[in-house]
Design a protein around this motif. Sequence first.
Motif, PDB file in Angstrom:
ATOM      1  N   VAL A   1       0.850  -1.197   0.000  1.00  0.00           N
ATOM      2  CA  VAL A   1       0.000   0.000   0.000  1.00  0.00           C
ATOM      3  C   VAL A   1       0.883   1.244   0.000  1.00  0.00           C
ATOM      4  O   VAL A   1       1.832   1.345   0.779  1.00  0.00           O
ATOM      5  N   GLN A   2       0.545   2.177  -0.864  1.00  0.00           N
ATOM      6  CA  GLN A   2       1.308   3.422  -0.963  1.00  0.00           C
ATOM      7  C   GLN A   2       0.418   4.603  -0.608  1.00  0.00           C
ATOM      8  O   GLN A   2      -0.794   4.531  -0.706  1.00  0.00           O
ATOM      9  N   GLY A   3       1.063   5.690  -0.190  1.00  0.00           N
ATOM     10  CA  GLY A   3       0.320   6.913   0.071  1.00  0.00           C
ATOM     11  C   GLY A   3      -0.662   6.825   1.227  1.00  0.00           C
ATOM     12  O   GLY A   3      -1.747   7.399   1.173  1.00  0.00           O
ATOM     13  N   PHE A   4      -0.294   6.086   2.286  1.00  0.00           N
ATOM     14  CA  PHE A   4      -1.194   5.974   3.432  1.00  0.00           C
ATOM     15  C   PHE A   4      -0.718   6.870   4.575  1.00  0.00           C
ATOM     16  O   PHE A   4       0.447   7.260   4.645  1.00  0.00           O
ATOM     17  N   ARG A   5      -1.655   7.167   5.498  1.00  0.00           N
ATOM     18  CA  ARG A   5      -1.342   7.981   6.666  1.00  0.00           C
ATOM     19  C   ARG A   5      -2.046   7.397   7.892  1.00  0.00           C
ATOM     20  O   ARG A   5      -3.148   6.861   7.784  1.00  0.00           O
ATOM     21  N   ILE A   6      -1.404   7.548   9.038  1.00  0.00           N
ATOM     22  CA  ILE A   6      -1.966   7.143  10.322  1.00  0.00           C
ATOM     23  C   ILE A   6      -2.255   8.408  11.130  1.00  0.00           C
ATOM     24  O   ILE A   6      -1.346   9.199  11.385  1.00  0.00           O
ATOM     25  N   THR A   7      -3.507   8.605  11.503  1.00  0.00           N
ATOM     26  CA  THR A   7      -3.883   9.745  12.341  1.00  0.00           C
ATOM     27  C   THR A   7      -4.199   9.238  13.734  1.00  0.00           C
ATOM     28  O   THR A   7      -5.066   8.387  13.903  1.00  0.00           O
ATOM     29  N   ILE A   8      -3.472   9.764  14.740  1.00  0.00           N
ATOM     30  CA  ILE A   8      -3.596   9.281  16.115  1.00  0.00           C
ATOM     31  C   ILE A   8      -4.312  10.324  16.972  1.00  0.00           C
ATOM     32  O   ILE A   8      -3.995  11.516  16.923  1.00  0.00           O
ATOM     33  N   GLY A   9      -5.271   9.865  17.740  1.00  0.00           N
ATOM     34  CA  GLY A   9      -5.951  10.718  18.708  1.00  0.00           C
ATOM     35  C   GLY A   9      -5.917  10.066  20.078  1.00  0.00           C
ATOM     36  O   GLY A   9      -5.174   9.109  20.314  1.00  0.00           O
ATOM     37  N   HIS A  10      -6.710  10.605  21.002  1.00  0.00           N
ATOM     38  CA  HIS A  10      -6.749  10.046  22.357  1.00  0.00           C
ATOM     39  C   HIS A  10      -8.156  10.273  22.908  1.00  0.00           C
ATOM     40  O   HIS A  10      -8.588  11.414  23.084  1.00  0.00           O
ATOM     41  N   ALA A  11      -8.876   9.177  23.154  1.00  0.00           N
ATOM     42  CA  ALA A  11     -10.283   9.272  23.563  1.00  0.00           C
ATOM     43  C   ALA A  11     -10.450  10.039  24.871  1.00  0.00           C
ATOM     44  O   ALA A  11     -11.372  10.855  25.007  1.00  0.00           O
ATOM     45  N   GLU A  12      -9.587   9.808  25.844  1.00  0.00           N
ATOM     46  CA  GLU A  12      -9.732  10.481  27.147  1.00  0.00           C
ATOM     47  C   GLU A  12      -9.374  11.950  27.064  1.00  0.00           C
ATOM     48  O   GLU A  12      -9.976  12.776  27.769  1.00  0.00           O
ATOM     49  N   ILE A  13      -8.401  12.295  26.230  1.00  0.00           N
ATOM     50  CA  ILE A  13      -8.062  13.717  26.069  1.00  0.00           C
ATOM     51  C   ILE A  13      -9.241  14.461  25.468  1.00  0.00           C
ATOM     52  O   ILE A  13      -9.612  15.553  25.930  1.00  0.00           O
ATOM     53  N   LEU A  14      -9.868  13.885  24.451  1.00  0.00           N
ATOM     54  CA  LEU A  14     -11.023  14.529  23.834  1.00  0.00           C
ATOM     55  C   LEU A  14     -12.162  14.673  24.841  1.00  0.00           C
ATOM     56  O   LEU A  14     -12.772  15.741  24.955  1.00  0.00           O
ATOM     57  N   THR A  15     -12.450  13.612  25.591  1.00  0.00           N
ATOM     58  CA  THR A  15     -13.531  13.669  26.583  1.00  0.00           C
ATOM     59  C   THR A  15     -13.238  14.726  27.649  1.00  0.00           C
ATOM     60  O   THR A  15     -14.126  15.495  28.038  1.00  0.00           O
ATOM     61  N   ALA A  16     -11.988  14.771  28.128  1.00  0.00           N
ATOM     62  CA  ALA A  16     -11.599  15.760  29.137  1.00  0.00           C
ATOM     63  C   ALA A  16     -11.757  17.178  28.596  1.00  0.00           C
ATOM     64  O   ALA A  16     -12.288  18.069  29.278  1.00  0.00           O
ATOM     65  N   PHE A  17     -11.320  17.395  27.373  1.00  0.00           N
ATOM     66  CA  PHE A  17     -11.400  18.714  26.761  1.00  0.00           C
ATOM     67  C   PHE A  17     -12.853  19.159  26.600  1.00  0.00           C
ATOM     68  O   PHE A  17     -13.215  20.294  26.923  1.00  0.00           O
ATOM     69  N   LEU A  18     -13.709  18.254  26.106  1.00  0.00           N
ATOM     70  CA  LEU A  18     -15.120  18.592  25.931  1.00  0.00           C
ATOM     71  C   LEU A  18     -15.796  18.832  27.275  1.00  0.00           C
ATOM     72  O   LEU A  18     -16.598  19.763  27.430  1.00  0.00           O
ATOM     73  N   THR A  19     -15.469  18.010  28.261  1.00  0.00           N
ATOM     74  CA  THR A  19     -16.063  18.151  29.594  1.00  0.00           C
ATOM     75  C   THR A  19     -15.691  19.476  30.233  1.00  0.00           C
ATOM     76  O   THR A  19     -16.517  20.131  30.886  1.00  0.00           O
ATOM     77  N   ASN A  20     -14.436  19.892  30.050  1.00  0.00           N
ATOM     78  CA  ASN A  20     -13.953  21.145  30.644  1.00  0.00           C
ATOM     79  C   ASN A  20     -14.612  22.379  30.047  1.00  0.00           C
ATOM     80  O   ASN A  20     -14.556  23.463  30.642  1.00  0.00           O
ATOM     81  N   ASN A  21     -15.220  22.225  28.869  1.00  0.00           N
ATOM     82  CA  ASN A  21     -15.740  23.401  28.161  1.00  0.00           C
ATOM     83  C   ASN A  21     -17.229  23.319  27.834  1.00  0.00           C
ATOM     84  O   ASN A  21     -17.721  24.047  26.967  1.00  0.00           O
TER      85      ASN A  21
ATOM     86  N   PHE B   1       8.736   9.212   9.869  1.00  0.00           N
ATOM     87  CA  PHE B   1       7.660   9.576  10.800  1.00  0.00           C
ATOM     88  C   PHE B   1       6.588  10.427  10.126  1.00  0.00           C
ATOM     89  O   PHE B   1       5.549  10.702  10.711  1.00  0.00           O
ATOM     90  N   SER B   2       6.821  10.807   8.853  1.00  0.00           N
ATOM     91  CA  SER B   2       5.868  11.688   8.172  1.00  0.00           C
ATOM     92  C   SER B   2       4.535  11.005   7.901  1.00  0.00           C
ATOM     93  O   SER B   2       3.535  11.677   7.598  1.00  0.00           O
ATOM     94  N   VAL B   3       4.472   9.670   7.991  1.00  0.00           N
ATOM     95  CA  VAL B   3       3.196   8.970   7.765  1.00  0.00           C
ATOM     96  C   VAL B   3       2.282   9.093   8.974  1.00  0.00           C
ATOM     97  O   VAL B   3       1.110   8.698   8.908  1.00  0.00           O
ATOM     98  N   VAL B   4       2.791   9.633  10.093  1.00  0.00           N
ATOM     99  CA  VAL B   4       2.027   9.730  11.341  1.00  0.00           C
ATOM    100  C   VAL B   4       1.690  11.188  11.633  1.00  0.00           C
ATOM    101  O   VAL B   4       2.515  12.074  11.485  1.00  0.00           O
ATOM    102  N   SER B   5       0.442  11.434  12.055  1.00  0.00           N
ATOM    103  CA  SER B   5       0.065  12.756  12.552  1.00  0.00           C
ATOM    104  C   SER B   5      -0.848  12.560  13.760  1.00  0.00           C
ATOM    105  O   SER B   5      -1.399  11.479  13.967  1.00  0.00           O
ATOM    106  N   PHE B   6      -1.010  13.623  14.558  1.00  0.00           N
ATOM    107  CA  PHE B   6      -1.839  13.568  15.759  1.00  0.00           C
ATOM    108  C   PHE B   6      -3.004  14.542  15.625  1.00  0.00           C
ATOM    109  O   PHE B   6      -2.844  15.647  15.109  1.00  0.00           O
ATOM    110  N   ASP B   7      -4.168  14.119  16.079  1.00  0.00           N
ATOM    111  CA  ASP B   7      -5.370  14.957  15.995  1.00  0.00           C
ATOM    112  C   ASP B   7      -6.255  14.624  17.186  1.00  0.00           C
ATOM    113  O   ASP B   7      -6.891  13.576  17.234  1.00  0.00           O
ATOM    114  N   PHE B   8      -6.309  15.547  18.158  1.00  0.00           N
ATOM    115  CA  PHE B   8      -7.077  15.295  19.379  1.00  0.00           C
ATOM    116  C   PHE B   8      -8.579  15.471  19.187  1.00  0.00           C
ATOM    117  O   PHE B   8      -9.358  15.246  20.107  1.00  0.00           O
TER     118      PHE B   8
END
Length: 393
Positions: free
Chosen positions: A155-175, A259-266
């Motif tokens: 497979v060519q031209g793929f990307r992995i986007t990483i998030g964190h379920a608890e970070i998102l929940t904490a952020f939404l809860t705080n606001n 490492f360019s195939v990896v990105s982070f998105d909370f």
Amino acid sequence: MSKIQMFEKPLGMRDSFPEVNEQKEYIRLTARDFIRRKGYDFIKTPSVEYFETIGKASAIDESSLFKLVDNQGEMLVLRPDMTTPIARIAASKLLKEKNPLRLAYYADVFRAQQREGGRPAEFEQLGLELIGDFSPYADSEIIYTAIELLKDLGVQGFRITIGHAEILTAFLTNNTNNNEEVELLRQLLVEKNLVGFSQMLESMNLLEEQKGRLSKIIEFTIDANVFSDFRQFLNDDQQYLIDQVEELQALLEFQLNDFSVVSFDFSLASHMSYYTGMLFEIHAAGSGFSIGNGGRYDELFKQFNEKVGATGFGIRVDRLLEVLPKQLMKEKRTLLLFDKGSFSKANVLAEARRNASEYVTLQYAESVSDIEAFKQIFDEVIIVSEGGSFREE
């Protein structure tokens, strides 16, 4: 109810024709060899499970379950995913024999469709589960293995986007003001409905600074290489969540040459409600949908009365086919056409080529109704007759 026609199939069901089936077999065999070398053992679970256990424990919405009733009156379901049945087996037996566990699967899963929209109701999944390890090393292994598997498959031209379920929940809860608002916003992120997300913010009774922070998560995390910038949005007792992501990033940077195939998105969210920590999606050029996803699902084991760490991923084989280079799955096919007096000669030639690992079809010429059309299916055609054999150009 309309009369069912002879050639119709149930809603969402698909036939796999020979070419597609061969492509799937290529994926299965290539992946199996790679995964076993990584120390994972393949497992198979029943196609049918109890609704009270797997049906309710699964993160798949109940409306998407195929339900059946057995002759004892028990409600059953066709398995809607593989993670939940594997958790059942691990909790009931395998963890007592080996801990941590590394398990793999290639299996059909079933999800009912309410209306025809081109979505399959039965499809193959390929995946791994690492059960019994709470550490970031396990998360890193799962993501790294997914990346290496995709490369091994071509497979060519793929990307992995990483998030964190608890970070998102904490952020939404705080606001926000309550759990209902958290779930409304989270569902819009699951659907990737950013317009709806912005509209929902305007309709909520929030402070302007809360709206500003919630709007910022969409743009802020597109390039989240410096996680320290995000710490300001979390409380002191939530800072350890950022520590987890920073440690995961460091481990992946050590393992990956690129490492360019990896990105982070909370802002990344999943409909799989059992994800509690790291989660990720796999996208590749050629498919408009994610071809796979995974994450940490420790909470799922609480439903089986176990407290163990678990992380894994699954790849949709049908979507993988969309992005896999076709030339990697193409095999040369040879046709040997013989007449009545040359069967013996043709048979010897066919077996000699098959023993040399060639793919050969042996066909009596007079049985073919349209011989010119039939020839076009093959890469090479050899005519065998009593007078000799020759290759057609």
